[in-house]
Enzyme design. Structure first.
Site, PDB file in Angstrom:
ATOM      1  CG  MET A   1      -1.943  -1.094   1.312  1.00 50.14           C
ATOM      2  SD  MET A   1      -3.104  -0.913  -0.058  1.00 50.14           S
ATOM      3  CE  MET A   1      -4.243  -2.265   0.151  1.00 50.14           C
ATOM      4  CB  CYS A   2       0.183   4.602  -1.338  1.00 49.36           C
ATOM      5  SG  CYS A   2      -0.075   4.026  -2.816  1.00 49.36           S
TER       6      CYS A   2
END
Length: 266
Positions: A1-2
């Site tokens: 994920m970011c």
């Protein structure tokens, strides 16, 4: 994920210290190597830097980390791609105009089966779930409020309702701003700190850098920093409970609401 980074202040402030630690997470101390971006509000104008290269090795990111741009609202993002290819058009933050103001949006998460009907007023350029959600949010604001921006309370209420529907599709951590405030949704994992007098020293987690904020601030300054994971190892960060929507203004928490995903909405 970011990973996400946001700043909201009561006076224009530079984000060089925080961004230096955040930048390292884009391919050096973490695996988020699929692009990065940062947006600074200056009055009604916006400076936007985007690069599909890893922030840890990006010459543009190195420039930003030493460029003391002063702003009251900043949104930054480093990407680990889930939906959408690694291209400039899929790099966060995204920017659109509504009600004569620029809006900036960045998202961490993954929205499954989110295919809202878009009427053409806001159209994604890339092919991410994030930009699609941003376009639908702004479209929904315009449909609800017409040609005039509502007051802060009405806008926050509308965002709360819309977030409930989008969050039903998956992880939806986001930062949103039009330069007046910073709107934050903690779907799963976000933390924040408010720095104010008496200021002290802070040391980054991801780089061996220390700053004494008492030497670079005044007694009236107040700065809220929001990050996916705490950026410093000697300060007390507050973990945002999953499923909460926040409004930061003038470096303070001004409103908070609980979000509980409802049935999917298109």
């Amino acid at each position: 994920m970011c990973q996400l980074l946001g700043m909201n202040c009561n006076v224009p402030t530079d984000i060089c210290f925080s961004f230096s630690g955040f930048q390292a997470r884009g391919g050096a101390t973490d695996v988020h190597a699929d692009g990065w971006g940062i947006a600074f509000f200056e009055g009604r104008g916006t400076r936007l830097f985007l690069d599909p290269q890893p922030s840890a090795s990006s010459p543009v990111a190195e420039l930003v980390s030493h460029y003391p741009i002063r702003s009251k609202n900043v949104i930054a993002h480093i990407r680990k791609a889930t939906q959408g290819s690694i291209k400039l058009e899929n790099t966060h933050p995204f920017m659109r105009e509504l009600w004569g103001r620029y809006w900036i949006f960045a998202h961490n998460g993954n929205l499954l089966d989110f295919t809202p009907a878009l009427d053409g007023s806001f159209v994604p350029v890339g092919n991410t779930d994030s930009e699609r959600a941003f376009c639908w949010l702004l479209q929904s604001f315009r449909q609800r409020f017409g040609d005039h921006m509502p007051d802060d309370a009405a806008l926050f209420d509308a965002l709360h309702e819309l977030t409930l529907g989008i969050a039903a599709h998956g992880e939806f951590n986001f930062l949103l701003s039009n330069g007046d405030c910073l709107l934050v949704h903690a779907s799963t994992r976000l933390s924040y700190i408010v720095r104010q007098a008496p200021f002290a020293k802070a040391h980054l987690n991801d780089q061996d850098i220390t700053v004494d904020f008492s030497e670079v601030t005044t007694a009236h300054d107040r700065v809220a920093v929001i990050a996916t994971l705490p950026l410093t190892d000697n300060e007390a960060w507050t973990t945002m409970p999953p499923g909460t929507l926040w409004r930061f203004a003038e470096g303070n928490v001004e409103a908070q609401r609980v979000t509980r995903p409802g049935p999917p909405r298109n």
